[in-house]
Design a protein around this motif. Structure first.
Motif, PDB file in Angstrom:
ATOM      1  N   ALA A   1       0.839  -1.191   0.000  1.00 54.12           N
ATOM      2  CA  ALA A   1       0.000   0.000   0.000  1.00 54.12           C
ATOM      3  C   ALA A   1       0.875   1.241   0.000  1.00 54.12           C
ATOM      4  O   ALA A   1       1.821   1.339   0.787  1.00 54.12           O
ATOM      5  CB  ALA A   1      -0.912   0.005   1.220  1.00 54.12           C
ATOM      6  N   LYS A   2       0.567   2.180  -0.897  1.00 50.94           N
ATOM      7  CA  LYS A   2       1.289   3.454  -0.929  1.00 50.94           C
ATOM      8  C   LYS A   2       0.437   4.511  -0.241  1.00 50.94           C
ATOM      9  O   LYS A   2      -0.741   4.670  -0.540  1.00 50.94           O
ATOM     10  CB  LYS A   2       1.600   3.877  -2.367  1.00 50.94           C
ATOM     11  CG  LYS A   2       2.370   5.197  -2.441  1.00 50.94           C
ATOM     12  CD  LYS A   2       2.582   5.658  -3.869  1.00 50.94           C
ATOM     13  CE  LYS A   2       3.677   4.893  -4.558  1.00 50.94           C
ATOM     14  NZ  LYS A   2       4.007   5.483  -5.889  1.00 50.94           N
TER      15      LYS A   2
ATOM     16  N   LYS B   1       5.704  10.303   0.680  1.00 50.54           N
ATOM     17  CA  LYS B   1       5.025   9.076   0.250  1.00 50.54           C
ATOM     18  C   LYS B   1       5.793   7.878   0.787  1.00 50.54           C
ATOM     19  O   LYS B   1       7.026   7.868   0.756  1.00 50.54           O
ATOM     20  CB  LYS B   1       4.929   9.020  -1.277  1.00 50.54           C
ATOM     21  CG  LYS B   1       4.036  10.107  -1.861  1.00 50.54           C
ATOM     22  CD  LYS B   1       3.942  10.005  -3.373  1.00 50.54           C
ATOM     23  CE  LYS B   1       3.042  11.112  -3.922  1.00 50.54           C
ATOM     24  NZ  LYS B   1       2.951  11.068  -5.404  1.00 50.54           N
ATOM     25  N   TYR B   2       5.058   6.895   1.264  1.00 46.47           N
ATOM     26  CA  TYR B   2       5.719   5.716   1.825  1.00 46.47           C
ATOM     27  C   TYR B   2       4.880   4.471   1.546  1.00 46.47           C
ATOM     28  O   TYR B   2       3.685   4.560   1.227  1.00 46.47           O
ATOM     29  CB  TYR B   2       5.964   5.885   3.324  1.00 46.47           C
ATOM     30  CG  TYR B   2       4.712   6.011   4.166  1.00 46.47           C
ATOM     31  CD1 TYR B   2       4.155   4.901   4.798  1.00 46.47           C
ATOM     32  CD2 TYR B   2       4.086   7.244   4.337  1.00 46.47           C
ATOM     33  CE1 TYR B   2       3.016   5.015   5.580  1.00 46.47           C
ATOM     34  CE2 TYR B   2       2.950   7.368   5.112  1.00 46.47           C
ATOM     35  CZ  TYR B   2       2.417   6.254   5.728  1.00 46.47           C
ATOM     36  OH  TYR B   2       1.278   6.363   6.491  1.00 46.47           O
TER      37      TYR B   2
ATOM     38  N   GLU C   1       6.724  -3.290  10.299  1.00 42.62           N
ATOM     39  CA  GLU C   1       6.635  -2.361  11.420  1.00 42.62           C
ATOM     40  C   GLU C   1       6.764  -0.916  10.973  1.00 42.62           C
ATOM     41  O   GLU C   1       6.115  -0.028  11.506  1.00 42.62           O
ATOM     42  CB  GLU C   1       7.721  -2.688  12.447  1.00 42.62           C
ATOM     43  CG  GLU C   1       7.597  -1.894  13.731  1.00 42.62           C
ATOM     44  CD  GLU C   1       8.606  -2.326  14.770  1.00 42.62           C
ATOM     45  OE1 GLU C   1       8.686  -1.651  15.802  1.00 42.62           O
ATOM     46  OE2 GLU C   1       9.307  -3.332  14.539  1.00 42.62           O
ATOM     47  N   PHE C   2       7.620  -0.659   9.998  1.00 47.41           N
ATOM     48  CA  PHE C   2       7.853   0.710   9.549  1.00 47.41           C
ATOM     49  C   PHE C   2       7.561   0.832   8.051  1.00 47.41           C
ATOM     50  O   PHE C   2       7.763  -0.105   7.290  1.00 47.41           O
ATOM     51  CB  PHE C   2       9.301   1.125   9.817  1.00 47.41           C
ATOM     52  CG  PHE C   2       9.687   1.041  11.272  1.00 47.41           C
ATOM     53  CD1 PHE C   2       9.205   1.970  12.174  1.00 47.41           C
ATOM     54  CD2 PHE C   2      10.519   0.030  11.716  1.00 47.41           C
ATOM     55  CE1 PHE C   2       9.552   1.896  13.513  1.00 47.41           C
ATOM     56  CE2 PHE C   2      10.866  -0.050  13.044  1.00 47.41           C
ATOM     57  CZ  PHE C   2      10.386   0.884  13.951  1.00 47.41           C
ATOM     58  N   GLY C   3       7.116   2.033   7.646  1.00 45.00           N
ATOM     59  CA  GLY C   3       6.935   2.296   6.237  1.00 45.00           C
ATOM     60  C   GLY C   3       8.259   2.604   5.571  1.00 45.00           C
ATOM     61  O   GLY C   3       9.233   2.988   6.217  1.00 45.00           O
ATOM     62  N   SER C   4       8.294   2.445   4.258  1.00 44.24           N
ATOM     63  CA  SER C   4       9.496   2.721   3.471  1.00 44.24           C
ATOM     64  C   SER C   4       9.241   3.949   2.609  1.00 44.24           C
ATOM     65  O   SER C   4       8.311   3.969   1.807  1.00 44.24           O
ATOM     66  CB  SER C   4       9.833   1.513   2.589  1.00 44.24           C
ATOM     67  OG  SER C   4      10.918   1.783   1.745  1.00 44.24           O
TER      68      SER C   4
ATOM     69  N   ASN D   1      10.783   9.910  -3.700  1.00 48.02           N
ATOM     70  CA  ASN D   1      11.471  10.279  -4.946  1.00 48.02           C
ATOM     71  C   ASN D   1      11.227   9.283  -6.071  1.00 48.02           C
ATOM     72  O   ASN D   1      11.875   9.343  -7.109  1.00 48.02           O
ATOM     73  CB  ASN D   1      12.966  10.479  -4.717  1.00 48.02           C
ATOM     74  CG  ASN D   1      13.671   9.194  -4.296  1.00 48.02           C
ATOM     75  OD1 ASN D   1      13.025   8.167  -4.086  1.00 48.02           O
ATOM     76  ND2 ASN D   1      14.978   9.260  -4.161  1.00 48.02           N
ATOM     77  N   GLU D   2      10.293   8.360  -5.893  1.00 53.21           N
ATOM     78  CA  GLU D   2       9.894   7.459  -6.970  1.00 53.21           C
ATOM     79  C   GLU D   2       8.749   8.096  -7.761  1.00 53.21           C
ATOM     80  O   GLU D   2       7.679   8.352  -7.213  1.00 53.21           O
ATOM     81  CB  GLU D   2       9.444   6.103  -6.426  1.00 53.21           C
ATOM     82  CG  GLU D   2      10.560   5.271  -5.835  1.00 53.21           C
ATOM     83  CD  GLU D   2      10.087   3.880  -5.420  1.00 53.21           C
ATOM     84  OE1 GLU D   2       8.929   3.530  -5.752  1.00 53.21           O
ATOM     85  OE2 GLU D   2      10.853   3.163  -4.769  1.00 53.21           O
TER      86      GLU D   2
END
Length: 712
Positions: A38-39, A52-53, A70-73, A77-78
């Protein structure tokens, strides 16, 4: 001064609370439909930009979440990303800032273990910026995972002054194919595609082959075509896409689905075919697993947005057939519910059942976005929307007969849901399962009252007499609430029951709002859309005033605290209301309002809309018609500006190509000349005023303008 400071502190605190709520920007299933990527998008106030993650969820056989990262990425910059068909690779178009006004773009290819390839597209200088917008942008893999295709700005020819001292020219013998430098063309005007597409003039289709790390710009399209929305043919021998005509001139594309265009196929060696007919506006081509091609289409010209057909070109056929036709008023779904036609701007990138016999999509319908399954052979439509509570259901992805969607309402931020697609004929039995939601609404918003209004003009002879509206109100606690009358822009857009930061902000500050889907709005049938033509400043104004008077009769509202709020065409309606009913409204806030069709038409990127809405065909051939100019002036709110009494704040964008900011400036000058309290805010932004700094400032100042003028 203390009161003003307290009001601002309250507004700023509410805004900061709402800014932390992320919204769903996209979502994808893997091929086995047991993992969701999910973005999300969230306002980053300290950075002054949007972050955005991506979050990942793993699912069991019952589609329940078994594991969440656990954490978003961070993927801010994509620009674009696409996973290959067998999930061997992932392609990314990435943009990185290299200075205050400089940047680089890269094409990256990742495998499961590492970065396999990285191409500096800027250094290669084969084309301009890659397109990542909703109109042209695309990134797609061929089936054998050996190549990707995307769209970019065509590299302009080099030019220099007629007189320039330089070294002696020597003939090139390197076979580079570089075009000769053209003299005296550095100031040649190059028209772009308008609002939010500034700097996009002509596009090219680019194919990257992994094995050789080579980029090829495809030839074969007419020079007057600008291609976009491309994807590979099923056999990889070429691409299919949409091409827009650039002659006699470009008209703005954003929110305008009426531009002449074609669905085309183009082989890698340059053989082109038109697949759609003449006189059409087309978009969103999608291949089914069976090799059939579907897309959305309507007649070119007319209102900027309207009902679409869903059509199909069967594999090995040359005949385009209609699956779902344009709906004039309404038809019935398989469950007997009313269906008003297709108004979606695009189909999901993946939208087919495994066997290719059914297509899943979502489209506005009156006050909601609703999800449907369309049987491709019979054309039957089944509603599969999430019915656990009133909300909007938007389809994100379809894989392995599993549907991923986002659901939200005015009181609930976006949440991810997933469902198995039932067997053909049983789609209405779909069961939605909650995947995840990142944050709940503040209590003041979550406990607000949200209602749908179905309104109709009694004793009217108009062909279309009914319309809808949304009502949102905080807990009143025995007090009469102030009300904001809020028509949407467009005019052929609509409001839906989905989470809105603006609506939530007003609710937290104690305002009730009515968001009016006046006649001319989409989602209520093609006849409703076209009923507004030649009736602008009339039907829409009548509808908003009827919504107001109805609510004053039915709700606990303070008739001394009625406000107007609208942007773009919504600003046209609010300006009309303020002029026609000068003693009804306490204050008004407008964002980039359309004030005068007669003057906007000369300078806007969608000047055709001024003519069409005023009731006649758009043409720039022949003499200028005084009659047409007078017609546009008479239906514009500039005609009533001398009657306005409501203190007015205008939020304008200096880069607005849809409604040039001088419209608002002229209105403000006339208000001030007539003694009306007026304030102007000018932002270095476009029509939407959606840049983080612009949004924050105009929302806070708009809310403060209302609070300053509350009669206690």
């Amino acid at each position: 001064m203390l009161k003003m400071s307290s009001q601002l502190d309250t507004i700023i605190s509410a805004y900061k609370t709402l800014a932390k709520i992320p919204s769903i920007a996209g979502g994808k299933l893997n091929n086995a439909a047991n993992r969701v990527n999910a973005k999300w998008s969230v306002r980053n106030l300290d950075k002054g930009k949007t972050t955005k993650y991506v979050t990942t969820y793993r699912l069991d056989e019952a589609l329940n979440v078994t594991d969440q990262c656990e954490f978003g990425s961070d993927v801010s910059n994509e620009l674009l990303s696409a996973t290959s068909p067998r999930e061997t690779f992932k392609a990314i178009i990435r943009e990185e800032k290299t200075g205050k006004d400089t940047k680089k773009q890269y094409l990256e290819v990742w495998n499961k273990h590492t970065l396999a390839q990285c191409i500096d597209l800027t250094a290669l200088d084969m084309h301009g910026d890659v397109y990542a917008d909703s109109e042209f942008g695309s990134l797609d893999w061929n089936q054998d995972e050996t190549a990707v295709v995307y769209v970019a700005e065509k590299k302009p020819p080099k030019s220099e002054p007629y007189i320039k001292r330089k070294p002696e020219e020597k003939p090139k013998a390197d076979g580079s194919g570089e075009t000769a430098i053209k003299k005296g063309e550095e100031y040649l005007y190059r028209q772009d595609w308008g609002e939010q597409l500034v700097g996009k003039h002509l596009s090219v289709i680019v194919v990257f082959k992994l094995a050789t790390e080579t980029l090829t710009v495809l030839d074969g399209l007419p020079e007057s075509w600008t291609p976009g929305q491309v994807r590979f043919l099923p056999d990889g021998s070429g691409v299919v896409g949409v091409a827009w005509e650039t002659e006699p001139r470009r008209l703005g594309l954003i929110f305008c689905t009426n531009r002449p265009s074609y669905i085309f196929s183009l082989t890698l060696d340059g053989t082109m075919k038109k697949l759609s007919g003449e006189g059409l506006a087309v978009r969103s081509p999608r291949y089914s697993p069976a090799g059939d091609l579907v897309w959305l289409q309507r007649k070119a010209g007319g209102p900027h947005h309207a009902c679409h057909q869903l059509v199909i070109l069967k594999k090995d056929s040359t005949e385009v057939k209609t699956i779902t036709d344009i709906v004039d008023t309404e038809v019935k779904t398989t469950g007997g519910d009313s269906f008003f036609g297709l108004y979606n701007q695009a189909l999901p990138a993946k939208c087919f059942s495994t066997d290719g016999r059914r297509l899943v999509l979502a489209t506005p319908q009156k006050n909601e976005v609703r999800a449907y399954v369309v049987d491709i052979d019979s054309g039957k439509i089944t509603d599969i929307s999430n019915k656990s509570s009133p909300c909007s259901t938007s389809v994100l992805d379809v894989r392995c007969d599993t549907v991923l969607a986002t659901c939200s309402s005015l009181t609930t931020p976006g949440q991810l849901y997933i469902a198995r697609l039932p067997a053909q004929g049983s789609e209405a039995d779909i069961k939605w399962v909650l995947v995840g939601s990142n944050m709940a609404a503040p209590a003041d918003v979550a406990t607000s009252t949200s209602e749908y209004l179905q309104l109709e003009h009694q004793d009217s002879q108009d062909s279309i007499k009914s319309f809808t509206a949304l009502y949102l109100a905080p807990k009143a606690e025995g007090k009469k609430l102030p009300l904001i009358v809020w028509p949407h822009g467009g005019p052929h857009g609509n409001f839906v029951n989905a989470f809105s930061m603006e609506a939530a902000l007003f609710s937290m500050l104690g305002f009730a709002t009515t968001r009016v889907n006046y006649r001319g709005s989409i989602g209520q049938g093609e006849a409703c859309v076209r009923s507004l033509l030649a009736h602008v400043g009339d039907y829409d104004v009548q509808d908003c005033y009827l919504a107001l008077t109805t609510l004053l009769q039915q709700k606990e509202l303070c008739n001394k605290n009625i406000f107007l709020y609208g942007g773009s065409y919504g600003g046209l309606i609010t300006a009309h209301l303020a002029g026609l009913y000068p003693h009804q409204f306490k204050a008004m806030v407008m964002r980039n309002p359309l004030i005068d069709l007669a003057t906007k038409g000369h300078y806007a990127d969608n000047s055709d809309g001024c003519a069409v809405e005023a009731g006649y065909d758009f043409s720039e051939k022949g003499p200028v018609s005084d009659e047409h100019l007078l017609t546009m002036r008479r239906c514009s709110p500039i005609a009533h500006v001398h009657k306005v009494r409501a203190p007015t704040a205008l939020m304008l964008g200096s880069g607005d190509k849809r409604v040039p900011y001088f419209q608002g400036l002229e209105y403000a000058r006339r208000l001030k000349a007539n003694g009306v309290t007026t304030r102007i805010y000018m932002y270095e932004d476009n029509h939407s005023l959606s840049a983080p700094a612009s949004e924050m400032d105009n929302l806070i100042n708009g809310a403060h303008w209302f609070m300053e003028h509350l009669q206690l």
